[in-house]
Every structure is written in structure tokens, then in C-alpha cells.
Motif scaffolding. Structure first.
Motif, PDB file in Angstrom:
ATOM      1  N   GLY A  47       0.857  -1.208   0.000  1.00 24.23           N
ATOM      2  CA  GLY A  47       0.000   0.000   0.000  1.00 24.23           C
ATOM      3  C   GLY A  47       0.877   1.236   0.000  1.00 24.23           C
ATOM      4  N   SER A  49       1.754   3.605  -2.324  1.00 22.57           N
ATOM      5  CA  SER A  49       1.726   4.656  -3.346  1.00 22.57           C
ATOM      6  C   SER A  49       1.046   5.955  -2.928  1.00 22.57           C
ATOM      7  CB  SER A  49       1.037   4.111  -4.595  1.00 22.57           C
ATOM      8  OG  SER A  49      -0.229   3.559  -4.266  1.00 22.57           O
ATOM      9  N   THR A  50       0.254   5.924  -1.872  1.00 26.98           N
ATOM     10  CA  THR A  50      -0.442   7.147  -1.424  1.00 26.98           C
ATOM     11  C   THR A  50      -0.528   7.131   0.110  1.00 26.98           C
ATOM     12  OG1 THR A  50      -2.611   6.059  -1.586  1.00 26.98           O
ATOM     13  CG2 THR A  50      -1.900   7.311  -3.511  1.00 26.98           C
ATOM     14  N   PHE A  52      -0.618   7.097   4.056  1.00 27.08           N
ATOM     15  CA  PHE A  52       0.332   6.659   5.084  1.00 27.08           C
ATOM     16  C   PHE A  52       1.390   5.696   4.549  1.00 27.08           C
ATOM     17  CE2 PHE A  52      -3.070   8.056   8.044  1.00 27.08           C
ATOM     18  CZ  PHE A  52      -2.294   8.858   8.864  1.00 27.08           C
ATOM     19  N   PHE A  73      -1.842  -0.746  -5.989  1.00 30.87           N
ATOM     20  CA  PHE A  73      -2.778  -1.035  -7.077  1.00 30.87           C
ATOM     21  C   PHE A  73      -3.172   0.295  -7.700  1.00 30.87           C
ATOM     22  CE2 PHE A  73      -6.566  -4.142  -7.958  1.00 30.87           C
ATOM     23  CZ  PHE A  73      -6.050  -4.374  -9.226  1.00 30.87           C
ATOM     24  N   GLU A  74      -2.518   0.652  -8.789  1.00 33.64           N
ATOM     25  CA  GLU A  74      -2.747   1.968  -9.395  1.00 33.64           C
ATOM     26  C   GLU A  74      -3.002   1.811 -10.889  1.00 33.64           C
ATOM     27  OE1 GLU A  74      -3.092   4.676  -7.685  1.00 33.64           O
ATOM     28  OE2 GLU A  74      -2.320   3.996  -5.742  1.00 33.64           O
ATOM     29  N   GLY A 109      -0.313  -4.277  -8.598  1.00 36.40           N
ATOM     30  CA  GLY A 109      -1.292  -5.347  -8.781  1.00 36.40           C
ATOM     31  C   GLY A 109      -2.048  -5.572  -7.480  1.00 36.40           C
ATOM     32  N   ASP A 110      -2.928  -6.549  -7.477  1.00 40.96           N
ATOM     33  CA  ASP A 110      -3.798  -6.807  -6.329  1.00 40.96           C
ATOM     34  C   ASP A 110      -3.046  -7.520  -5.196  1.00 40.96           C
ATOM     35  OD1 ASP A 110      -5.788  -7.344  -4.556  1.00 40.96           O
ATOM     36  OD2 ASP A 110      -6.912  -8.696  -5.879  1.00 40.96           O
ATOM     37  N   ALA A 111      -2.751  -6.772  -4.154  1.00 40.50           N
ATOM     38  CA  ALA A 111      -1.987  -7.313  -3.020  1.00 40.50           C
ATOM     39  C   ALA A 111      -2.722  -8.430  -2.293  1.00 40.50           C
ATOM     40  CB  ALA A 111      -1.660  -6.194  -2.033  1.00 40.50           C
ATOM     41  N   SER A 137      -0.281  -1.180   4.724  1.00 38.01           N
ATOM     42  CA  SER A 137      -1.078   0.060   4.695  1.00 38.01           C
ATOM     43  C   SER A 137      -2.102   0.054   3.566  1.00 38.01           C
ATOM     44  CB  SER A 137      -0.137   1.266   4.559  1.00 38.01           C
ATOM     45  OG  SER A 137      -0.854   2.473   4.650  1.00 38.01           O
ATOM     46  N   ALA A 139      -5.792   0.212   1.957  1.00 36.19           N
ATOM     47  CA  ALA A 139      -7.160   0.680   2.203  1.00 36.19           C
ATOM     48  C   ALA A 139      -7.920   0.389   0.921  1.00 36.19           C
ATOM     49  CB  ALA A 139      -7.178   2.169   2.510  1.00 36.19           C
ATOM     50  N   SER A 223      -4.169   1.657  12.109  1.00 41.91           N
ATOM     51  CA  SER A 223      -5.535   1.660  12.591  1.00 41.91           C
ATOM     52  C   SER A 223      -5.973   3.082  12.911  1.00 41.91           C
ATOM     53  CB  SER A 223      -5.628   0.773  13.839  1.00 41.91           C
ATOM     54  OG  SER A 223      -6.977   0.576  14.215  1.00 41.91           O
ATOM     55  N   LYS A 243     -11.120  -3.055  12.255  1.00 41.38           N
ATOM     56  CA  LYS A 243      -9.920  -2.590  12.962  1.00 41.38           C
ATOM     57  C   LYS A 243      -9.692  -3.417  14.238  1.00 41.38           C
ATOM     58  CE  LYS A 243      -8.526   0.626  10.104  1.00 41.38           C
ATOM     59  NZ  LYS A 243      -7.434   0.266   9.170  1.00 41.38           N
ATOM     60  N   LYS A 270      -3.353   9.405  13.168  1.00 42.24           N
ATOM     61  CA  LYS A 270      -4.251  10.561  13.209  1.00 42.24           C
ATOM     62  C   LYS A 270      -5.209  10.569  12.011  1.00 42.24           C
ATOM     63  CE  LYS A 270      -3.822  15.573  12.648  1.00 42.24           C
ATOM     64  NZ  LYS A 270      -3.026  16.628  12.006  1.00 42.24           N
ATOM     65  N   LEU A 272      -6.653  11.983   8.837  1.00 42.29           N
ATOM     66  CA  LEU A 272      -6.075  12.862   7.817  1.00 42.29           C
ATOM     67  C   LEU A 272      -6.811  12.711   6.504  1.00 42.29           C
ATOM     68  CD1 LEU A 272      -2.266  12.367   8.382  1.00 42.29           C
ATOM     69  CD2 LEU A 272      -3.495  14.520   8.436  1.00 42.29           C
ATOM     70  N   THR A 274      -7.114  11.574   3.095  1.00 39.03           N
ATOM     71  CA  THR A 274      -6.537  10.669   2.100  1.00 39.03           C
ATOM     72  C   THR A 274      -7.694  10.232   1.211  1.00 39.03           C
ATOM     73  OG1 THR A 274      -6.920   8.638   3.351  1.00 39.03           O
ATOM     74  CG2 THR A 274      -4.811   9.751   3.742  1.00 39.03           C
TER      75      THR A 274
HETATM   76  P1  NAD Z   1      -4.818   5.465   0.823  1.00 38.24           P
HETATM   77  O1  NAD Z   1      -6.068   5.293   0.054  1.00 38.24           O
HETATM   78  O2  NAD Z   1      -4.077   6.739   0.694  1.00 38.24           O
HETATM   79  O3  NAD Z   1      -3.769   4.290   0.485  1.00 38.24           O
HETATM   80  C1  NAD Z   1      -4.166   3.000   0.153  1.00 38.24           C
HETATM   81  C2  NAD Z   1      -3.017   2.244  -0.485  1.00 38.24           C
HETATM   82  O4  NAD Z   1      -3.446   0.880  -0.692  1.00 38.24           O
HETATM   83  C3  NAD Z   1      -2.582   2.758  -1.865  1.00 38.24           C
HETATM   84  O5  NAD Z   1      -1.195   2.601  -2.003  1.00 38.24           O
HETATM   85  C4  NAD Z   1      -3.303   1.811  -2.829  1.00 38.24           C
HETATM   86  O6  NAD Z   1      -2.665   1.664  -4.105  1.00 38.24           O
HETATM   87  C5  NAD Z   1      -3.203   0.527  -2.039  1.00 38.24           C
HETATM   88  N1  NAD Z   1      -4.192  -0.486  -2.431  1.00 38.24           N
HETATM   89  C6  NAD Z   1      -5.546  -0.436  -2.324  1.00 38.24           C
HETATM   90  N2  NAD Z   1      -6.084  -1.602  -2.749  1.00 38.24           N
HETATM   91  C7  NAD Z   1      -5.054  -2.401  -3.116  1.00 38.24           C
HETATM   92  C8  NAD Z   1      -4.943  -3.722  -3.613  1.00 38.24           C
HETATM   93  N3  NAD Z   1      -6.018  -4.474  -3.825  1.00 38.24           N
HETATM   94  N4  NAD Z   1      -3.717  -4.200  -3.891  1.00 38.24           N
HETATM   95  C9  NAD Z   1      -2.593  -3.453  -3.700  1.00 38.24           C
HETATM   96  N5  NAD Z   1      -2.643  -2.203  -3.196  1.00 38.24           N
HETATM   97  C10 NAD Z   1      -3.842  -1.687  -2.917  1.00 38.24           C
HETATM   98  O7  NAD Z   1      -5.224   5.167   2.330  1.00 38.24           O
HETATM   99  P2  NAD Z   1      -4.618   5.580   3.746  1.00 38.24           P
HETATM  100  O8  NAD Z   1      -5.553   6.570   4.351  1.00 38.24           O
HETATM  101  O9  NAD Z   1      -3.169   5.883   3.694  1.00 38.24           O
HETATM  102  O10 NAD Z   1      -4.869   4.228   4.542  1.00 38.24           O
HETATM  103  C11 NAD Z   1      -3.863   3.289   4.848  1.00 38.24           C
HETATM  104  C12 NAD Z   1      -4.162   2.680   6.200  1.00 38.24           C
HETATM  105  O11 NAD Z   1      -4.109   3.703   7.200  1.00 38.24           O
HETATM  106  C13 NAD Z   1      -5.563   2.051   6.302  1.00 38.24           C
HETATM  107  O12 NAD Z   1      -5.489   0.889   7.092  1.00 38.24           O
HETATM  108  C14 NAD Z   1      -6.347   3.120   7.039  1.00 38.24           C
HETATM  109  O13 NAD Z   1      -7.465   2.609   7.731  1.00 38.24           O
HETATM  110  C15 NAD Z   1      -5.274   3.618   7.995  1.00 38.24           C
HETATM  111  N6  NAD Z   1      -5.563   4.928   8.608  1.00 38.24           N
HETATM  112  C16 NAD Z   1      -5.999   5.983   7.873  1.00 38.24           C
HETATM  113  C17 NAD Z   1      -6.314   7.180   8.514  1.00 38.24           C
HETATM  114  C18 NAD Z   1      -6.813   8.383   7.748  1.00 38.24           C
HETATM  115  O14 NAD Z   1      -7.370   9.286   8.373  1.00 38.24           O
HETATM  116  N7  NAD Z   1      -6.611   8.460   6.453  1.00 38.24           N
HETATM  117  C19 NAD Z   1      -6.104   7.320   9.903  1.00 38.24           C
HETATM  118  C20 NAD Z   1      -5.605   6.225  10.622  1.00 38.24           C
HETATM  119  C21 NAD Z   1      -5.348   5.021   9.962  1.00 38.24           C
END
Ligand code: NAD
Ligand code: NA
Length: 396
Positions: A47, A49-50, A52, A73-74, A109-111, A137, A139, A223, A243, A270, A272, A274
Motif C-alpha cells: 500500500g 503509493s499514497t 500513510f 494497485f494503481e 497489482g492486487d496485493a 497500509s 485501504a 488503525s 480494525k 491521526k 487525515l 486521504t
Molecule cells: P490510501 O487510500 O491513501 O492508500 C491506500 C493504499 O493501498 C494505496 O497505495 C493503494 O494503491 C493501495 N491499495 C488499495 N487496494 C489495493 C490492492 N487491492 N492491492 C494493492 N494495493 C492496494 O489510504 P490511507 O488513508 O493511507 O490508509 C492506509 C491505512 O491507514 C488504512 O489501514 C487506514 O485505515 C489507515 N488509517 C488511515 C487514517 C486516515 O485518516 N486516512 C487514519 C488512521 C489510519
């Protein structure tokens, strides 16, 4: 071509390659200014590419001088059609990492699939031998179980009661009531399937079997807890159950990593902006009030500040990793400070469409949202032609 944002609800259909690159460079600069951390040298980010995950990769590369493999997965670009932002982010990250003499390769690809796990394991074996930090990471709104082929959809619903509260359409600034029907038992089970710990554990199982996890390795998943106002729809809702499952997976993974002297953690991060969080009802309104409050108190952080602090002050200190009574790392500590939450809940009560731009940081929310797609970044000339056909140099 000239690339402009085209939004539909909480997604943006276009991404700006130059803007995404500038955004990544800002994050790299932040880490360079903070300085080096004595950390692991071979890091896998699932995860990457974007959000966290990207911040985790950047902080590992430029904070530890680590070799990194990123999985994501982009959507790739096509002539006249932009890639998704994570594609451009990764292209920029790898270009900068390679220029700094750092190993960086990626798998798109699909992780959740066996195939991508195997491809990742093969790449680790070939190039790095083993990894000593695995960041999980992902989502995603859906997951196909590789063993059964069944696809599950996650939902964002309350459990046992209708959820009614305020929310904002962050494009128009309109504050309105939202009402969400409670989840079915199937919704709960499906959301756990997608966003719980099962896939994290599968990664660890398969990597361990293949011998690609180093001794003393750590693995960390992310989480969220959040405030009272989102509790019924978030932490006590379907996603919260997932979670809970993710957090409970720590014990299971620890058992499996015991003979390697490895450990797993969940880090509570925190709230944020995204791509994942903008899809959650109520969260955008909460985040705009939170941003306002934390910025006023000088406590605001983005993904990169959060993850750098996770590495420096939690995971790779000289001593033990500080955790809460449930064994979780807390870098949501500033968000959940009593003085911060007291202000936010007071603002929450008062907020209307008319006063939101004054009480909350809606502008900051919007800027962060557009920044996710490479738009509204200072110093980028959006009137200039941009090449959408960008390659990721280390893509496998
Ligand atoms: P995000 O959407 O920015 O990142 C998701 C990442 O997962 C991307 O790199 C995407 O390419 C990858 N991805 C999604 N589906 C995929 C798949 N099938 N195969 C491979 N890669 C795949 O999300 P984020 O907000 O950074 O979330 C990451 C984690 O952090 C999650 O568990 C989320 O619950 C947690 N989190 C987020 C927040 C928030 O406020 N954004 C706060 C606390 C925790
Ligand atoms: Na991520």
C-alpha cells in the motif's frame, strides 16, 4: 496536455504528474530536514503509493537509507488519460530514490492475490534476500479471497442503530444531516474480510514460509480510533470491527514471528485527508474542525510528519516501543488530547453551513484533497503542458 481536476463526489478522476512529483518532493525534503534515523535497511511497504503507506516508504528511504519495495494497485496512464495519483507519486519517489543511490522497485497489482504475494517474495529473494520491516497500509473497498475466489465489499455503517449526525459536502461547504441505516450481520463480516487482519497474516505466513523475513523484523499495520462524534459510524461501526480484528491479529502474528524474534504492531494514526478517508461520511467535517484546532495549537501533522514520528519516537528508539494498555502504538496522541477534543466538540455543536469556513479549516481540507491528486501545489504551473505518459523506473 493541460491537466485539470475533474471531481466526482469524493474522488478526482484526473491526477497531475508534475504536481504529484512536487508533493512527493516536499515529503522527501521534510524527512531530509529532520535527519537520519538508525533503522532497518530493507523495507517492504504494502500500500506504498499514497497516504500513510507512501509516507512510510519515503521515511524509510530517506530516513533510514533503506532499500524499499513498494506494492500498490494503481491505474497506469494511457495517451490522453492520466494515471491515478499513486502511479505518479511512485514514479517521482523512485526517480528521487535512485538519484540518491537507493534501491527502489515496485509491483503494481492486487496485493490480496496469491500471485502478487509470490511476485513480491520472488523479488525480495532475488534482490534483497530478506526484509526487516514490513508496513501493511492497504485501504480498499473490496477484496477477493484468494482461496475461494469470493469477492467481499466493505461498508461504512453503524451497528445496531441508525446513525444521524452532521456531515459536510466539502466541495460546496454545505453542512447537512446524514442518516445511515445500520449494517446487517453480513456487512460486518464482509468489512472484516476486507479491512481486518486476514490478508496481513497471509502475507506474513507466505513470506515466512519463503524465508524472506529477517531475524528481529517488525511488521506494522495502521488503525484509527477517532473522536466521540464519529464513534457510532467509525470505531463502533463496521470498519471499527475490522480494525478490532486487525488489532487482534497482532497476537497471532507475534506467535508466528517468535522464532525469528520478530514482532508486529498496530499503530493508531491521526485522522487525515486521504483518498480512503474522504469516502467516510462525517469524517471530512470532523477533520476540517480538527485541522483548524490543531493548526491553532501548533500540533498539526500530515502523513509524513506522522510516520517520521512513528519511526523516530516509537519504533526505532533505543528502548522499548511505547504502547497503550492494549499494546497499540499511539501516534494519534495529539489528536486525542483532551484540550484538542474539547475545542473540536464545542465547534462541532456550533457548526453550520454559514459559519464552517470560519469555525473549521474547510479550505485546508480542500487543499489537502486536491494535493492528493497533484493539484493546488505551490510552484506548479498548471497552465503548462504536462506529459501524462510517465514511467515508474523500477516497476517490475
Ligand atoms: P490510501 O487510500 O491513501 O492508500 C491506500 C493504499 O493501498 C494505496 O497505495 C493503494 O494503491 C493501495 N491499495 C488499495 N487496494 C489495493 C490492492 N487491492 N492491492 C494493492 N494495493 C492496494 O489510504 P490511507 O488513508 O493511507 O490508509 C492506509 C491505512 O491507514 C488504512 O489501514 C487506514 O485505515 C489507515 N488509517 C488511515 C487514517 C486516515 O485518516 N486516512 C487514519 C488512521 C489510519
Ligand atoms: Na497508504
Amino acid at each position: 496536455m493541460i491537466i485539470e481536476p475533474r471531481t466526482r463526489g469524493f474522488i478526482c478522476l484526473t491526477a497531475h504528474p508534475v504536481g504529484c512529483a512536487a508533493h512527493v518532493k516536499q515529503q522527501i525534503e521534510y524527512v531530509k530536514q529532520q535527519g537520519k534515523i538508525n533503522g532497518p535497511k530493507k523495507v517492504l511497504v504494502i500500500g506504498a503509493s499514497t497516504g500513510f503507506g507512501l509516507a512510510s516508504r519515503i521515511s524509510a528511504a530517506f530516513g533510514f537509507d533503506a532499500s524499499t519495495i513498494g506494492v500498490f494497485f494503481e491505474k497506469e496512464p494511457a495517451p490522453g488519460k492520466t494515471a491515478s495519483p499513486g502511479w505518479y507519486n511512485t514514479a517521482a519517489f523512485e526517480t528521487e530514490a535512485h538519484a540518491a543511490g537507493l534501491y527502489a522497485k515496485s509491483i503494481n497489482g492486487d496485493a490480496f492475490s496469491d500471485e502478487i504475494k509470490q511476485k513480491t517474495i520472488d523479488l525480495i529473494k532475488k534482490d534483497l534476500g530478506q526484509v526487516d520491516l514490513i508496513i501493511y497500509s492497504l485501504a480498499s473497498p473490496r477484496r477477493t479471497d484468494p482461496k475461494t475466489g469470493i469477492t467481499y465489499q466493505s461498508t461504512l455503517k453503524p451497528i445496531g442503530q441508525v446513525f444521524e449526525n452532521k456531515t459536510v459536502d466539502f466541495h460546496t461547504g454545505e453542512v447537512k444531516q446524514v442518516s445511515i441505516e445500520p449494517a446487517s450481520e453480513e456487512d460486518v463480516a464482509n468489512t472484516i474480510k476486507v479491512m481486518g487482519g486476514e490478508d496481513w497474516e497471509l502475507w506474513i505466513d507466505e513470506m515466512k514460509d519463503a524465508g524472506v523475513i529477517a531475524e528481529n523484523a517488525l511488521t506494522v499495520a495502521y488503525s484509527y480510533i477517532g473522536p466521540k462524534v464519529t464513534e457510532a459510524v467509525y470505531r463502533n461501526g463496521t470498519i471499527g470491527r475490522a480494525k478490532d480484528h486487525l488489532e487482534a491479529t497482532v497476537t497471532r502474528i507475534n506467535e508466528k514471528l517468535k522464532d525469528l524474534n520478530g514482532l508486529s504492531y498496530v499503530s493508531v494514526n491521526k485522522g487525515l485527508v486521504t483518498q480512503a478517508s474522504s469516502a467516510i461520511p462525517v469524517i471530512p467535517l470532523y477533520i476540517s474542525l480538527l485541522y483548524k484546532t490543531m493548526k491553532e495549537k501548533g500540533l498539526h501533522e500530515g502523513c509524513i510528519e506522522q510516520i517520521y514520528r512513528l519511526y523516530k519516537d516509537r519504533l526505532y528508539t533505543a528502548g522499548e516501543v511505547p504502547v497503550d494498555e492494549k499494546g497499540r502504538i499511539r501516534i494519534d496522541d495529539w489528536e486525542l488530547r483532551d484540550d484538542v477534543q474539547a475545542v473540536v466538540s464545542e465547534l462541532w455543536e456550533k457548526t453550520t453551513t454559514e459559519n464552517l469556513s470560519e469555525l473549521g479549516d474547510l479550505a485546508g481540507y480542500r487543499t489537502d484533497f486536491f494535493n492528493l491528486f497533484g493539484f493546488e501545489i505551490a510552484g506548479v504551473d498548471y497552465a503548462a503542458d504536462a506529459n501524462e505518459m510517465v514511467d515508474i523506473p523500477g516497476l517490475q
